[in-house]
Design a protein around this motif. Structure first.
Motif, PDB file in Angstrom:
ATOM      1  N   GLY A  53       0.852  -1.174   0.000  1.00  0.00           N
ATOM      2  CA  GLY A  53       0.000   0.000   0.000  1.00  0.00           C
ATOM      3  C   GLY A  53       0.887   1.222   0.000  1.00  0.00           C
ATOM      4  N   PHE A  54       0.827   2.028  -1.061  1.00  0.00           N
ATOM      5  CA  PHE A  54       1.750   3.151  -1.227  1.00  0.00           C
ATOM      6  C   PHE A  54       1.000   4.464  -1.032  1.00  0.00           C
ATOM      7  CE2 PHE A  54       4.773   6.044  -2.918  1.00  0.00           C
ATOM      8  CZ  PHE A  54       6.005   5.402  -2.894  1.00  0.00           C
ATOM      9  N   GLU A 102      -8.856   2.013   1.769  1.00  0.00           N
ATOM     10  CA  GLU A 102      -9.132   0.922   0.835  1.00  0.00           C
ATOM     11  C   GLU A 102      -7.841   0.375   0.247  1.00  0.00           C
ATOM     12  OE1 GLU A 102     -12.596   1.278  -1.990  1.00  0.00           O
ATOM     13  OE2 GLU A 102     -12.560   3.337  -1.220  1.00  0.00           O
ATOM     14  N   ALA A 103      -6.912   1.267  -0.044  1.00  0.00           N
ATOM     15  CA  ALA A 103      -5.662   0.868  -0.688  1.00  0.00           C
ATOM     16  C   ALA A 103      -4.783   0.010   0.212  1.00  0.00           C
ATOM     17  CB  ALA A 103      -4.893   2.101  -1.145  1.00  0.00           C
ATOM     18  N   VAL A 104      -4.827   0.239   1.531  1.00  0.00           N
ATOM     19  CA  VAL A 104      -3.928  -0.478   2.446  1.00  0.00           C
ATOM     20  C   VAL A 104      -4.565  -1.723   3.060  1.00  0.00           C
ATOM     21  CG1 VAL A 104      -2.665   1.628   3.004  1.00  0.00           C
ATOM     22  CG2 VAL A 104      -4.562   0.916   4.468  1.00  0.00           C
ATOM     23  N   ASP A 116       4.971  16.589   4.345  1.00  0.00           N
ATOM     24  CA  ASP A 116       5.459  17.177   5.595  1.00  0.00           C
ATOM     25  C   ASP A 116       4.824  16.509   6.806  1.00  0.00           C
ATOM     26  OD1 ASP A 116       2.850  18.230   5.691  1.00  0.00           O
ATOM     27  OD2 ASP A 116       3.476  20.134   4.814  1.00  0.00           O
ATOM     28  N   ASP A 117       5.174  17.014   7.975  1.00  0.00           N
ATOM     29  CA  ASP A 117       4.677  16.443   9.234  1.00  0.00           C
ATOM     30  C   ASP A 117       3.155  16.455   9.307  1.00  0.00           C
ATOM     31  OD1 ASP A 117       7.426  17.537   9.524  1.00  0.00           O
ATOM     32  OD2 ASP A 117       7.279  16.742  11.557  1.00  0.00           O
ATOM     33  N   LEU A 118       2.565  17.569   8.894  1.00  0.00           N
ATOM     34  CA  LEU A 118       1.116  17.700   8.972  1.00  0.00           C
ATOM     35  C   LEU A 118       0.417  16.659   8.113  1.00  0.00           C
ATOM     36  CD1 LEU A 118      -1.154  19.404  10.214  1.00  0.00           C
ATOM     37  CD2 LEU A 118      -1.050  20.877   8.191  1.00  0.00           C
ATOM     38  N   ALA A 119       0.904  16.473   6.893  1.00  0.00           N
ATOM     39  CA  ALA A 119       0.317  15.482   5.995  1.00  0.00           C
ATOM     40  C   ALA A 119       0.477  14.074   6.561  1.00  0.00           C
ATOM     41  CB  ALA A 119       0.953  15.575   4.614  1.00  0.00           C
ATOM     42  N   LEU A 120       1.622  13.812   7.187  1.00  0.00           N
ATOM     43  CA  LEU A 120       1.867  12.499   7.773  1.00  0.00           C
ATOM     44  C   LEU A 120       0.917  12.232   8.935  1.00  0.00           C
ATOM     45  CD1 LEU A 120       3.840  10.097   7.446  1.00  0.00           C
ATOM     46  CD2 LEU A 120       5.211  11.126   9.256  1.00  0.00           C
ATOM     47  N   GLU A 121       0.737  13.235   9.787  1.00  0.00           N
ATOM     48  CA  GLU A 121      -0.170  13.085  10.924  1.00  0.00           C
ATOM     49  C   GLU A 121      -1.620  12.934  10.463  1.00  0.00           C
ATOM     50  OE1 GLU A 121       1.042  16.597  13.078  1.00  0.00           O
ATOM     51  OE2 GLU A 121       2.082  15.353  14.565  1.00  0.00           O
ATOM     52  N   ASP A 126      -5.865   9.152  11.027  1.00  0.00           N
ATOM     53  CA  ASP A 126      -7.195   8.787  10.544  1.00  0.00           C
ATOM     54  C   ASP A 126      -7.610   7.428  11.120  1.00  0.00           C
ATOM     55  OD1 ASP A 126      -9.537   8.635   9.029  1.00  0.00           O
ATOM     56  OD2 ASP A 126      -8.506   7.678   7.352  1.00  0.00           O
ATOM     57  N   GLU A 127      -8.708   7.406  11.841  1.00  0.00           N
ATOM     58  CA  GLU A 127      -9.174   6.179  12.484  1.00  0.00           C
ATOM     59  C   GLU A 127      -9.510   5.085  11.467  1.00  0.00           C
ATOM     60  OE1 GLU A 127      -9.264   5.156  15.626  1.00  0.00           O
ATOM     61  OE2 GLU A 127      -8.194   7.002  16.137  1.00  0.00           O
ATOM     62  N   GLU A 128     -10.056   5.481  10.336  1.00  0.00           N
ATOM     63  CA  GLU A 128     -10.389   4.499   9.307  1.00  0.00           C
ATOM     64  C   GLU A 128      -9.126   3.832   8.763  1.00  0.00           C
ATOM     65  OE1 GLU A 128     -12.973   4.067   5.150  1.00  0.00           O
ATOM     66  OE2 GLU A 128     -12.786   6.039   6.126  1.00  0.00           O
ATOM     67  N   PHE A 129      -8.088   4.623   8.590  1.00  0.00           N
ATOM     68  CA  PHE A 129      -6.806   4.081   8.148  1.00  0.00           C
ATOM     69  C   PHE A 129      -6.255   3.111   9.189  1.00  0.00           C
ATOM     70  CE2 PHE A 129      -2.147   4.312   8.289  1.00  0.00           C
ATOM     71  CZ  PHE A 129      -1.813   3.936   7.003  1.00  0.00           C
ATOM     72  N   TYR A 130      -6.323   3.505  10.463  1.00  0.00           N
ATOM     73  CA  TYR A 130      -5.833   2.657  11.550  1.00  0.00           C
ATOM     74  C   TYR A 130      -6.538   1.299  11.544  1.00  0.00           C
ATOM     75  CZ  TYR A 130      -4.599   1.202  16.317  1.00  0.00           C
ATOM     76  OH  TYR A 130      -4.131   0.507  17.402  1.00  0.00           O
ATOM     77  N   ARG A 131      -7.837   1.329  11.336  1.00  0.00           N
ATOM     78  CA  ARG A 131      -8.598   0.077  11.321  1.00  0.00           C
ATOM     79  C   ARG A 131      -8.304  -0.745  10.071  1.00  0.00           C
ATOM     80  NH1 ARG A 131     -12.749   3.599  13.218  1.00  0.00           N
ATOM     81  NH2 ARG A 131     -13.599   3.725  11.098  1.00  0.00           N
ATOM     82  N   ALA A 132      -7.989  -0.087   8.983  1.00  0.00           N
ATOM     83  CA  ALA A 132      -7.831  -0.787   7.701  1.00  0.00           C
ATOM     84  C   ALA A 132      -6.515  -1.555   7.593  1.00  0.00           C
ATOM     85  CB  ALA A 132      -7.939   0.206   6.548  1.00  0.00           C
ATOM     86  N   ILE A 133      -5.425  -1.017   8.163  1.00  0.00           N
ATOM     87  CA  ILE A 133      -4.149  -1.715   7.993  1.00  0.00           C
ATOM     88  C   ILE A 133      -4.161  -3.023   8.782  1.00  0.00           C
ATOM     89  CG2 ILE A 133      -2.831   0.390   7.555  1.00  0.00           C
ATOM     90  CD1 ILE A 133      -1.723   0.112  10.436  1.00  0.00           C
TER      91      ILE A 133
END
Length: 335
Positions: A53-54, A102-104, A116-121, A126-133
């Motif tokens: 997942g990129f 969806e991608a990950v 940058d840092d803000l984009a990374l955070e 994102d809770e949905e991302f956390y659940r998806a990985i």
């Protein structure tokens, strides 16, 4: 990565393809005497990483994702802003999804390289991302950001996965396209071993001991590059004032003690006033800011001067950072 496709004869590590893998990076049993580059033979080991997942199809991320896809990995991503980048990614064989979660979902490796840092955070908060990985997924984090930003994310994800690798890169867009990046990879040695077939497609890895060290080394590197750029810009102005042949200056100095990576790659851009492509000024200014914050309490006059000059520059933030030289040109008048 999978195996050699019998119907096409394609091998993801074929030395005749666009993606060449240095022999030195391959396991001893899989080397042969066929020169500087070699191929993996037969089926790739069953425990090898296949799905990635990129996150981040920007100036650096897009060519990196394309290389991985062309090397035979199943690379999945999602477009955040640039629709054209998504199209180019798909044309290289990448799989495009409607969202990052969806991608990950279901991948073996997550790679992130954002602005940058803000984009990374924003991504990792994102809770949905956390659940998806997936549980215990490997995360190869390649963004240039403050060490503490990554350390906060690692702590936040402890219950989900401890398999983080801190791996910022150097080498610019050209290195991303050609697979010649230098990758500062900090983390568990066993996990580094698992991602070796992946990072080999992108460049050369230099291992570091602990998470955060990769970001810290990148901050030092960017400080040096930014300061060196000031020296190159001033050398250009001096050479012009003295009426020297700038091509001769370039040919001599790049082979002399005053030469450097920045001089070799940026002096001619200044001479030609070709500031397109390369490493964006706004990103160098951001990276320099990281070094400044990490240096609090220290007296580093060159770093302070560099930060002042870079912040004085306004406009054209998306041009190569060698555009800094234009700050000096008004001194030349009609010369």
């Amino acid at each position: 990565m999978g195996h050699i496709h019998e119907e096409s004869g394609f091998c993801p590590f074929d030395h005749t393809s666009d993606i060449n893998i240095p022999v030195a990076s391959l396991p001893e049993a899989e080397k042969s005497d066929r020169g500087c580059f070699e191929v993996y033979k037969g089926e790739i080991a069953m425990n090898s990483i296949r799905t990635i997942g990129f996150i981040g199809l920007g100036a650096m991320g897009l060519p990196m994702a394309k290389r991985l896809s062309q090397a035979g990995f199943a690379v999945r991503s999602a477009v955040h802003r640039n629709q054209d980048a998504g199209k180019k990614f798909q044309e290289a064989g990448g799989q495009l999804f409607n969202s990052i979660p969806e991608a990950v979902r279901g991948v073996e490796l997550v790679i992130s390289i954002v602005s940058d840092d803000l984009a990374l955070e924003e991504v990792y908060g994102d809770e949905e991302f956390y659940r998806a990985i997936p549980k215990d997924v490997i995360i190869l984090e390649m963004t240039s950001c403050a060490p503490k930003t990554l350390l906060k994310i690692v702590k936040r994800y402890q219950k989900k996965t401890k398999n983080f690798i801190d791996a910022p890169v150097s080498g610019g867009v050209t290195g991303a396209i050609n697979g010649t990046l230098t990758i500062f990879a900090a983390g568990n040695k066993d996990i580094l071993g698992k991602v070796e077939p992946v990072v080999t497609v992108l460049g050369k890895t230099i291992p570091l001991e602990k998470i955060g060290d990769g970001k810290a080394v990148k901050a030092v590197n960017q400080m040096l590059a930014a300061v060196n750029m000031i020296g190159v810009a001033e050398a250009y102005i001096l050479a012009r004032k003295m009426g020297l042949n700038l091509d001769q200056v370039y040919q001599i100095i790049k082979e002399s003690s005053g030469g450097s990576y920045v001089f070799t790659n940026k002096f001619i851009k200044i001479v030609k006033r070709d500031y397109n492509g390369g490493f964006k000024f706004r990103l160098m200014k951001k990276d320099l800011g990281i070094a400044v914050r990490e240096a609090r309490g220290l007296r580093l006059p060159l770093l302070k001067l560099a930060d002042t000059l870079y912040r004085r520059f306004e406009g054209n933030d998306d041009l190569d950072y060698s555009v800094l030289a234009t700050l000096y040109e008004e001194q030349l008048g009609g010369m």
